[in-house]
Scaffold this motif. Structure first.
Motif, PDB file in Angstrom:
ATOM      1  N   PHE C  21       0.815  -1.048   0.131  1.00 29.42           N
ATOM      2  CA  PHE C  21      -0.336  -0.008  -0.090  1.00 29.42           C
ATOM      3  C   PHE C  21       0.903   1.200   0.038  1.00 29.42           C
ATOM      4  N   LYS C  22       0.221   1.989  -1.241  1.00 30.85           N
ATOM      5  CA  LYS C  22       1.075   3.237  -1.175  1.00 30.85           C
ATOM      6  C   LYS C  22       0.351   4.296  -0.105  1.00 30.85           C
ATOM      7  N   VAL C  23       1.398   4.848   0.854  1.00 26.31           N
ATOM      8  CA  VAL C  23       0.661   5.520   1.698  1.00 26.31           C
ATOM      9  C   VAL C  23       1.363   7.236   0.979  1.00 26.31           C
ATOM     10  N   LEU C  24       2.464   7.207   0.825  1.00 30.27           N
ATOM     11  CA  LEU C  24       3.415   8.931   0.459  1.00 30.27           C
ATOM     12  C   LEU C  24       3.389   8.613  -1.133  1.00 30.27           C
ATOM     13  N   THR C  25       3.171   9.641  -2.709  1.00 27.74           N
ATOM     14  CA  THR C  25       2.991   9.462  -3.725  1.00 27.74           C
ATOM     15  C   THR C  25       4.943  10.167  -4.223  1.00 27.74           C
ATOM     16  N   SER C  45      -5.316  11.189   4.059  1.00 23.12           N
ATOM     17  CA  SER C  45      -4.085  11.450   2.722  1.00 23.12           C
ATOM     18  C   SER C  45      -2.263  11.454   3.089  1.00 23.12           C
ATOM     19  N   GLY C  46      -1.797  11.128   4.527  1.00 26.01           N
ATOM     20  CA  GLY C  46      -0.841  10.853   4.363  1.00 26.01           C
ATOM     21  C   GLY C  46      -0.536  12.304   5.178  1.00 26.01           C
ATOM     22  N   ASP C 217      -3.608  14.612  -0.638  1.00 28.79           N
ATOM     23  CA  ASP C 217      -5.114  13.367  -0.998  1.00 28.79           C
ATOM     24  C   ASP C 217      -4.755  12.365  -1.400  1.00 28.79           C
ATOM     25  N   ASN C 218      -4.648  11.487  -0.927  1.00 32.58           N
ATOM     26  CA  ASN C 218      -4.007   9.973  -1.562  1.00 32.58           C
ATOM     27  C   ASN C 218      -3.023   9.618  -1.506  1.00 32.58           C
ATOM     28  N   GLY C 219      -2.013  10.587  -0.289  1.00 27.75           N
ATOM     29  CA  GLY C 219      -0.665  10.508  -0.143  1.00 27.75           C
ATOM     30  C   GLY C 219       0.084  11.140  -1.699  1.00 27.75           C
TER      31      GLY C 219
END
Lengths: 221, 245, 249
Positions: C21-25, C45-46, C217-219
Motif C-alpha cells: 500500500f503506497k501511502v506517500l507518492t 491523505s498521508g 490527498d491520497n498520499g
C-alpha cells in the motif's frame, strides 16, 4: 559432550515409561473433566445470592489457591484414609486431589466467563419463561464455556505439567517411571532429558493449538 | 476418625536428637523465604530484560527471547529442578561439573534458587511484554522525537509506565514463587515441605505438622501480597491511568 | 513568491509504502527558515505520515529529506541527535504520565542535551511561565485539562531550543473550548519567527500566520500555494471540495 551419554536405555525402557505416561494422561483427563464440572458448580455457588453458599465456595477456592499444590497432595494423601478408615493408593489419592484442586482454578475461569455474559442474555432467557437453571443451562453456561475455552485449555496445560508433582507421594506417573527406569539402568541423566523433551513437546504443541483457537474465536466475535 | 491428637508436638524433641520439631519448622521457614526471595530477584531481573527484548525491533532478538519463555514455560518445574540438579553439571566442562557436584557451597539451595528464578522469569517476562505492548505507540514516538535513543526511551518512558501497570499480575507471581518453592524439597532443600514430610514421618502427627506448615505458607503469601500492595500504592500516578487516553 | 531564503526542511520526491500500500507518492516541498507551513487534507491523505518522516519517526523507501542540510534517510545520520533539535507536538499530547510536569520538561534536557539540573530547571520554569502554566509545575499530566497538557507539550519541545517545530494535528483531540488556548501559543511562536510545519485543519490559524498551505490527498501533494492563492483560488477540485466542507462550519 554427549559422548558419555547412552540413549539406548531410553528405547529399552519405553514400554515402562509409556505406562507412566498413561497415568499422567489419565490424571490430566480426570482432573480436567472433574475439575471443570465441579468448578462450574463452585462458580455458580460463588455467584449465588445465597450468602452462606457463596461464602463457603469462595473460602474453598481461596484456600486451595493459596496453598502449594505439593502440600495439598500431602494433605489429601494423609487425610482421606483417616476419614474413610481405609488405606488409599497413591494413584487414587492423586486423582481425587487433582480434581478437587483444579476445581478451584476452573471455578475462577468459569466465574469470569459467566460474568462476561451480558445481563441482557439472562433477561432474554427469563423473558422466554426459563427458570434459573434453564437460563444457566441453555443460555449462559454454553456461551461462557465457549468464550473461556482457550483459558480452560491453558489451565489444562498447567495441570498437565503439575501432575508431575505426584512424585511427592510416589504415584507412578511418567516422571516416576522414568526415575525408576533411570535407577534400574543407572542412567538417570538420560531419563530426565527424555522426560523433559516429552513434557515440552506435548505442552508446546497444545499451547500452539490454544493460540490457533484463540485467533479463530477472536475472528468469530 | 481414629486419630491421636497431640498439639504439644511442636515443642517435643525429635527422635534421637536434641532439636525440637519447632526448630525444624523454623529452619524450613527460613529456607523457604531464602529460596523464594533470591529466586524473585533473579526472576525480576531476567524477566524484565527478556520482556523488553520480546518487544525489540530485531526479529532475531525477539525469536531468542520467545524461545526463552517457551522453554521455561513448557517443562514442569519439578522436571526443571532435576534438570538443573542432575543434568546441567554433566553438560558443563568436566572440571566445572565436578566442582558443582562436589564443592559448590549450599548446592541444593543454589540449584533450587536458580531453577525457580529462571522458571519465574519466563512468567515475569510475559507480563512485562504485555505491559509494554499496552502502551500507546505515541509514547514511544514522543520519546524518540525528544531525541532519546531507543534504550533511553525504554529506560525513562516505556518501562516506568509498563512496570506500574503490571504490578497486579506481578503480585500473584510473587505469591506463586513462595508456593512454587515447595518443589525444592525434591532435590533436598530443607525448606517447609521437606520439613513437613520429615516431621510427619518422625513424629507421626501428620495433621499438626501439615497445619503448621500450611499456616506458614499462608503467612508468606499474605506478606508478599501486602508488600506488593504497599508498592502499588506508592507507585500510583496522581490523576492518571497510565498510558491511556 | 519571494526569493527562497535558506531551506530548513527539504522534502524531495519522497515515497513510502506499507507493504503493497503506497501511502506517500513523490512528495516534494520545502520549508524555509522562519516560514510557517500548514499541511491539510482529508483523513488518510498521508499528512501525518509525511510530517513524521521529517524527523525519521516513520521510515520512507524513496526520495530524501534533509533538515538543515542533514539527511534524515541516511542510515549514518545520528537520528536521536537530529530529533533533539526538531521539536514535535502530537495529537494526543504524549506527555509522560508517570512524571511531573517539571520532569516532563527537564528530562530530555538533562539526559539528551546534557544540561545541568539547575540549568534545565531554570529553562523549564521559563517556558512553563511562557505558556502560562507555572503554577502547575508540580502536577502530573493526568491532573491537567487537554488544553493545558498540549501547552505543556509545546513548552516541552521548546525547552530543547529547536531549530524548527513539527505539529501533528495539535488541536484535533481537544474539546472545542480548549482549541484557542493552544492556537494562541502557536500564533505567538509563529510571530517570533519559529520555523513551523503544522498538520492542522484550523484554517483560521492558517489564514492568520501561515506563509504557505499544502493540500494533500491520497498520499500526493495536490496543492502547494501561498496562503492567499490557496484561499483565493485553489486550483484543484479536491482542494475546493475540502475547503468548502471544513469552512462551512
Amino acid at each position: 559432550m554427549f559422548s558419555t551419554f547412552d540413549f539406548s536405555v531410553i528405547v529399552a525402557s519405553l514400554p515402562f515409561i509409556w505406562s507412566g505416561l498413561q497415568f499422567t494422561f489419565k490424571l490430566t483427563f480426570v482432573a480436567m473433566t472433574g475439575g471443570i464440572i465441579i468448578g462450574t458448580f463452585l462458580a455458580l455457588a460463588r455467584l449465588s445470592s445465597i450468602g452462606p453458599l457463596a461464602a463457603a465456595a469462595s473460602w474453598y477456592v481461596n484456600i486451595m489457591r493459596s496453598i502449594p499444590l505439593v502440600m495439598v497432595i500431602l494433605w489429601f494423601y494423609l487425610v482421606i484414609p483417616l476419614i474413610t478408615g481405609k488405606p488409599m493408593g497413591a494413584e487414587t489419592s492423586a486423582l481425587v486431589t487433582f480434581t478437587a484442586f483444579e476445581a478451584a482454578f476452573f471455578c475462577e475461569i468459569m466465574r469470569a466467563g459467566i460474568q462476561g455474559i451480558p445481563k441482557g442474555q439472562v433477561a432474554a432467557g427469563q423473558a422466554m419463561g426459563f427458570t434459573y437453571s434453564q437460563v444457566m443451562r441453555f443460555v449462559v453456561l454454553p456461551q461462557a464455556f465457549r468464550n473461556m475455552l482457550p483459558v480452560l485449555l491453558t489451565q489444562t496445560i498447567v495441570l498437565f505439567q503439575d501432575t508431575s508433582l505426584v512424585y511427592a507421594i510416589g504415584a507412578k506417573d511418567m516422571l516416576k517411571a522414568a526415575e525408576v527406569a533411570g535407577k534400574n539402568y543407572n542412567r538417570p541423566v538420560e531419563m530426565i532429558i527424555f522426560v523433559a523433551i516429552v513434557y515440552f513437546s506435548l505442552s508446546f504443541a497444545l499451547s500452539y493449538v490454544v493460540k490457533r483457537l484463540q485467533k479463530r474465536i477472536a475472528i468469530k466475535r | 476418625m481414629n486419630y491421636h491428637w497431640n498439639w504439644g508436638i511442636y515443642l517435643e524433641q525429635i527422635k534421637g536428637g536434641d532439636e525440637t520439631y519447632l526448630d525444624w519448622l523454623i529452619t524450613g521457614f527460613g529456607w523457604t523465604v531464602a529460596v523464594s526471595l533470591s529466586a524473585w530477584v533473579i526472576a525480576l531481573t531476567l524477566g524484565i530484560a527478556v520482556g523488553v527484548l520480546r518487544t525489540a525491533p530485531s526479529k532475531v532478538v525477539v525469536a531468542i527471547s520467545t524461545a526463552w519463555v517457551e522453554l521455561f514455560r513448557n517443562i514442569p518445574l519439578l522436571v526443571q529442578m532435576f534438570l538443573w540438579f542432575f543434568v546441567v553439571p554433566e553438560l558443563l566442562p568436566r572440571e566445572w561439573g565436578l566442582w558443582v557436584k562436589q564443592d559448590m557451597p549450599a548446592k541444593e539451595f543454589m540449584t533450587a534458587t536458580i531453577c525457580l528464578g529462571f522458571f519465574t522469569s519466563s512468567r515475569v517476562a510475559e507480563q512485562v511484554r504485555a505491559g509494554i505492548q499496552s502502551i500507546t505507540h505515541g509514547q514511544r514516538m514522543a520519546g524518540l522525537a525528544m531525541g532519546f535513543t531507543l534504550p533511553q526511551t525504554y529506560r525513562y518512558i516505556l518501562l516506568p509506565t509498563a512496570l506500574r501497570m503490571v504490578i497486579p499480575p506481578l503480585t500473584s507471581e510473587f505469591m506463586n514463587v513462595f508456593k512454587n518453592s515447595s518443589v525444592a524439597f525434591a532435590i533436598g532443600v530443607m525448606e517447609l515441605t521437606f520439613q513437613a514430610r520429615q516431621m510427619q514421618e518422625d513424629s507421626e502427627q501428620g495433621i499438626e505438622t501439615f497445619l503448621a506448615v500450611t499456616v506458614l505458607y499462608f503467612v508468606c503469601a499474605f506478606t508478599a501480597n501486602r508488600v506488593m500492595a504497599v508498592i502499588e500504592k506508592r507507585a500510583q500516578i496522581p490523576g492518571n491511568i497510565a498510558g491511556q487516553h | 513568491m519571494s526569493e527562497m531564503p535558506e531551506a530548513m526542511i527539504k522534502i524531495n520526491n519522497v515515497s513510502k509504502w506499507y507493504g503493497d500500500f503506497k501511502v506517500l507518492t513523490d512528495c516534494t516541498t520545502s520549508v524555509a527558515k522562519g516560514e510557517v507551513i500548514v499541511v491539510c487534507g482529508p483523513s488518510g491523505s498521508g499528512k501525518s505520515t509525511l510530517i513524521k518522516c521529517v524527523n525519521g519517526l516513520e521510515a520512507f523507501q524513496q526520495g530524501d529529506i534533509t533538515v538543515k542540510g542533514i539527511s534524515v534517510g541516511d542510515p549514518k545520520t545520528n537520528l536521536p541527535k537530529l530529533r533533539a533539535h526538531v521539536g514535535m507536538v502530537f495529537q494526543h499530547f504524549e506527555l509522560f504520565p508517570h512524571m511531573t510536569i517539571t520532569d516532563n520538561l527537564s528530562i530530555a534536557q538533562i539526559k539528551v542535551l546534557g544540561r545541568s539540573k539547575d540549568e534545565a530547571h531554570a529553562k523549564t520554569m521559563k517556558l512553563l511561565d511562557r505558556v502560562g502554566l507555572k503554577a502547575h509545575a508540580h502536577k502530573h499530566p493526568g491532573q491537567l485539562s487537554g488544553g493545558q497538557q498540549q501547552r505543556v507539550a509545546i513548552a516541552r519541545a521548546l525547552c530543547m531550543d529547536p531549530i524548527c517545530m513539527l505539529f501533528d494535528e495539535p488541536t484535533s483531540a481537544l474539546d472545542p473550548e480548549m482549541v484557542n488556548e493552544v492556537l494562541d501559543v502557536m500564533v505567538q511562536l509563529a510571530k517570533e519567527g519559529m520555523t513551523m510545519m503544522c498538520v492542522t485543519h484550523e484554517m483560521g490559524f492558517a489564514r492568520k500566520v501561515s506563509n504557505r498551505v499544502i493540500f494533500m490527498d491520497n498520499g500526493n501533494i495536490v496543492e502547494d500555494a501561498t496562503k492567499d492563492d490557496f484561499f483565493g483560488t485553489p486550483r484543484s477540485e479536491r482542494a475546493q471540495q475540502f475547503l468548502s466542507k471544513i469552512l462551512s462550519h
